[in-house]
Scaffold this active site. Structure first.
Site, PDB file in Angstrom:
ATOM      1  N   GLU A   1       1.033  -1.364   0.138  1.00  0.00           N
ATOM      2  CA  GLU A   1      -0.449  -0.083  -0.324  1.00  0.00           C
ATOM      3  C   GLU A   1       1.295   0.785  -0.285  1.00  0.00           C
ATOM      4  OE1 GLU A   1      -3.339   2.174   3.276  1.00  0.00           O
ATOM      5  OE2 GLU A   1      -3.477  -0.131   2.270  1.00  0.00           O
ATOM      6  N   LYS A   2       2.123   0.810   0.284  1.00  0.00           N
ATOM      7  CA  LYS A   2       2.793   2.668   0.756  1.00  0.00           C
ATOM      8  C   LYS A   2       4.248   2.133   1.227  1.00  0.00           C
ATOM      9  CE  LYS A   2       0.433   3.539   4.779  1.00  0.00           C
ATOM     10  NZ  LYS A   2      -0.195   2.159   5.192  1.00  0.00           N
TER      11      LYS A   2
ATOM     12  N   ASP B   1      -3.584  -2.851   3.501  1.00  0.00           N
ATOM     13  CA  ASP B   1      -3.172  -2.567   4.543  1.00  0.00           C
ATOM     14  C   ASP B   1      -4.377  -3.405   5.330  1.00  0.00           C
ATOM     15  OD1 ASP B   1      -1.005  -0.816   5.519  1.00  0.00           O
ATOM     16  OD2 ASP B   1      -2.631   0.878   5.633  1.00  0.00           O
TER      17      ASP B   1
ATOM     18  N   ASP C   1      -7.693  -3.897   6.068  1.00  0.00           N
ATOM     19  CA  ASP C   1      -8.890  -3.142   6.377  1.00  0.00           C
ATOM     20  C   ASP C   1      -9.774  -3.481   5.050  1.00  0.00           C
ATOM     21  OD1 ASP C   1      -7.902  -0.476   5.056  1.00  0.00           O
ATOM     22  OD2 ASP C   1      -7.113   0.751   6.953  1.00  0.00           O
TER      23      ASP C   1
ATOM     24  N   TYR D   1      -0.159  -2.206  13.480  1.00  0.00           N
ATOM     25  CA  TYR D   1      -1.183  -1.516  13.264  1.00  0.00           C
ATOM     26  C   TYR D   1      -2.470  -0.708  13.691  1.00  0.00           C
ATOM     27  CZ  TYR D   1      -4.508  -0.622   8.933  1.00  0.00           C
ATOM     28  OH  TYR D   1      -5.122   0.364   8.074  1.00  0.00           O
TER      29      TYR D   1
ATOM     30  N   ARG E   1      -4.936   1.212  12.402  1.00  0.00           N
ATOM     31  CA  ARG E   1      -6.221   2.156  12.293  1.00  0.00           C
ATOM     32  C   ARG E   1      -7.197   0.998  12.780  1.00  0.00           C
ATOM     33  NH1 ARG E   1      -5.591   5.971   7.438  1.00  0.00           N
ATOM     34  NH2 ARG E   1      -3.564   7.416   7.609  1.00  0.00           N
TER      35      ARG E   1
END
Length: 657
Positions: free
Chosen positions: A7-8, A101, A103, A319, A321
């Site tokens: 993702e990043k 991530d 989610d 993580y 979030r």
């Protein structure tokens, strides 16, 4: 060649560190026969209205609602370079690993890139919640088919499309209506941001319109067999009471206060019980934002940013979030080692560690409560506090503390409620004594108020003195970051319909863990909210917009029920097409309610009433000024009759974390 799409960049580096080799190239890291590349957040975004029809580049009411026939995504302007890197690599790949991530948004972010680039080969899912090498290695050994997460992707995609439909159409409608009403500027409307603004406007209106009234508690100091205590009169229903049972006419209180000194009575009702309270659970992001705002004055966005640094840069926490407050059962055997390592460079943390009992097991360790991600927890990497800012240190200690508390005994208290009868009137008191502080010292250093003396059902008492206090009702408190996040988490409390309120008890609330902080900042940046010290207050523009919008747009029921349906889609219990169809029906109804005259009136009213935060609690300030000029203040005591000896107050003040 296997291609892993993270993702990043920080996640990509952590994955590459857990693989053999590791040679950087433009936009990727080569690790043998595996190449790790990354997104930069969302590389794609929903196409603008004019991409579907050039006529919609111009904002016109007669073109609404705008509904794409075939949805399109376009590259974000700053993401074209990295998207080109992924396009080149994915053409060479024999398999792809989705490493977004864990989610809903993380699932969407990477999968939409894979689908946009028309990759048709096998895709696996990598779930990483801890960026330290051992945890990433375990995750790499536990890849799952990405098809298992298709419902999560469909829910995220449905959310993105619904937000586009709702935001584009309503923002255009009310902006164009605003121009007709004389307002030059965009009036942004969103399915979450607008109900949040509505919460604040309604709270500010309640403060502005609040009319205080006095009330008169009567106290009596009692001599009992083994000491003294203070009790409070419970007036009977025939007395002049407000809706909360407070006496609003001083006359009967004064009359009773004169009669009480020397009066004898009996302890008629005694309720004594021992209570056990388990430690607070580890944090979700929102729960952490509430505590960090209350304890350290940090905004929700600041807490999110700090957590991202602790996770990505320092690799000290898992993580962040997360909406979960439970931990996997497999983490329990490693907890002692993890916490010992995390705490070794800080005196406060070492002190907490010294008091922990790792033979205990709290309810926090529960696989059934853990979904795509678990509660925030330390990774076990030793924290170098010289490399952390003060606020990063504060947030890290909070996260460690709530996990550490799971290895402390429950708080045990002895609760006492007593009712005395004197002169045929009831007087009540309550107290608490600590039998075992358990986890409590980790959360507060405040001393508890003294407990009540030992009491026995039916024992005699005698009034030593009595008095009447003059107090005044207070307006609601304005929202702060902490109370607003808490309200967004528990949005059902702000819903009037009992059936809807019951439905909302099990939903995620308003917004998500990842978006709540950003929603608050967006409202500030768009001029709808201002910060006054810790308080969040609506501006005149924010007040006018809420007054002009249909109540269905500015109240939480609709968007919270959206979240419920999105969750159902992610669990294969609802259909994305049915969800969008219902939304379009709503949009047609709402668009018919845009009214320039109503908006013009709202703007004029907001300006005329000077509805800015500085004047919104004027009633309370004027009332205070009147009291001050006569020498009276809220809560001051004015007693009649002989008081005799008056011991110190025996009320127990509850302490909260």
């Amino acid at each position: 060649m296997r291609l892993i799409i993270a993702e990043k960049p920080s996640l990509a580096r952590a994955i590459a560190d857990a693989l053999p080799g590791g040679q950087r190239q433009d936009g990727a890291i080569v690790c043998g026969d595996t190449i790790v590349t990354w997104c930069l957040g969302h590389l794609l975004e929903q196409a603008p209205p004019e991409a579907y029809d050039p006529a919609d580049k111009q904002w016109r009411l007669d073109r609404l609602p705008i509904v794409p026939r075939q949805w399109q995504l376009v590259p974000r302007p700053k993401a074209r370079g990295q998207l080109a890197v992924i396009r080149k690599l994915i053409k060479q790949a024999t398999s792809v690993v989705h490493a977004g991530d864990p989610d809903r948004e993380g699932q969407l972010l990477v999968q939409e890139v894979i689908e946009h680039l028309k990759y048709r080969g096998p895709v696996q899912r990598l779930l990483v919640s801890d960026l330290n090498r051992p945890a990433v290695s375990r995750a790499l050994a536990s890849l799952r088919p990405n098809s298992e997460f298709q419902p999560l992707f469909e829910a995220a995609q449905a959310r993105a499309r619904a937000d586009w439909l709702y935001g584009i159409n309503l923002t255009r409608a009310w902006t164009l209506t605003g121009r007709q009403a004389g307002h030059d500027g965009v009036l942004s409307v969103g399915r979450v941001q607008t109900p949040v603004l509505g919460l604040i406007v309604r709270r500010d209106n309640a403060i502005r319109d609040f009319v205080p009234h006095p009330f008169y508690p009567l106290w009596v100091d009692l001599q009992v067999a083994q000491g003294q205590l203070r009790a409070w009169w419970a007036p009977k229903e025939h007395q002049p009471l407000d809706e909360q049972g407070r006496l609003i006419d001083r006359t009967p209180a004064d009359a009773l206060a004169v009669q009480l000194p020397g009066a004898r009575g009996t302890l008629t009702t005694l309720d004594q019980q021992e209570k056990r309270q388990a430690p607070p659970l580890p944090y979700s992001l929102s729960a952490l934002q509430v505590d960090a705002a209350r304890r350290h004055g940090l905004s929700a966005q600041m807490v999110l940013d700090i957590c991202q640094r602790l996770y990505e840069q320092h690799k000290l926490i898992t993580y962040p979030r997360s909406d979960c407050r439970y931990l996997p059962e497999e983490h329990l055997p490693l907890a002692r080692q993890t916490l010992a390592s995390a705490c070794q460079h800080d005196d406060t943390l070492r002190g907490w560690l010294h008091g922990a009992d790792f033979t205990l097991r709290s309810k926090a360790w529960n696989d059934k409560q853990v979904g795509a991600h678990h509660a925030l927890a330390p990774t076990g990497k030793p924290a170098d506090f010289s490399q952390l800012s003060a606020t990063e240190g504060h947030v890290f200690r909070l996260i460690v503390r709530n996990v550490m508390a799971q290895f402390y005994r429950p708080l045990r208290t002895f609760e006492v409620k007593a009712e005395f009868t004197l002169l045929d009137e009831a007087f009540r008191t309550r107290g608490q004594s600590i039998l075992d502080p358990g986890w409590k010292p980790l959360f507060t250093t405040r001393e508890e108020a003294p407990p009540l003396p030992p009491l026995t059902q039916g024992e005699a008492c005698q009034a030593l003195g009595a008095g009447v206090e003059e107090k005044e009702t207070r307006p609601p408190e304005p929202f702060t970051d902490a109370s607003l996040i808490k309200a967004m988490m528990n949005i059902g409390r702000y819903v009037d319909d009992p059936e809807v309120r019951r439905t909302l008890r099990d939903t995620d609330g308003l917004g998500t863990e990842a978006t709540r902080a950003g929603i608050i900042e967006t409202l500030v940046q768009r001029g709808y909210l201002v910060r006054q010290q810790k308080a969040l207050r609506a501006t005149q523009l924010g007040v006018a917009l809420i007054a002009a919008l249909p109540s269905a747009v500015s109240t939480p029921e609709r968007t919270a029920l959206w979240e419920q349906r999105l969750r159902a889609i992610s669990e294969r219990q609802d259909d994305p097409n049915a969800f969008q169809h219902a939304l379009l029906e709503d949009l047609h109804t709402l668009l018919r309610q845009s009214d320039a005259s109503k908006l013009r009136h709202s703007l004029q009213t907001a300006q005329g009433e000077a509805a800015g935060p500085a004047k919104r609690s004027g009633t309370s300030k004027k009332s205070y000024a009147r009291r001050k000029s006569t020498g009276s203040k809220t809560g001051s005591k004015k007693s009649t009759g002989s008081r005799g000896s008056a011991p110190g107050k025996q009320r127990t003040r509850k302490t909260t974390d």
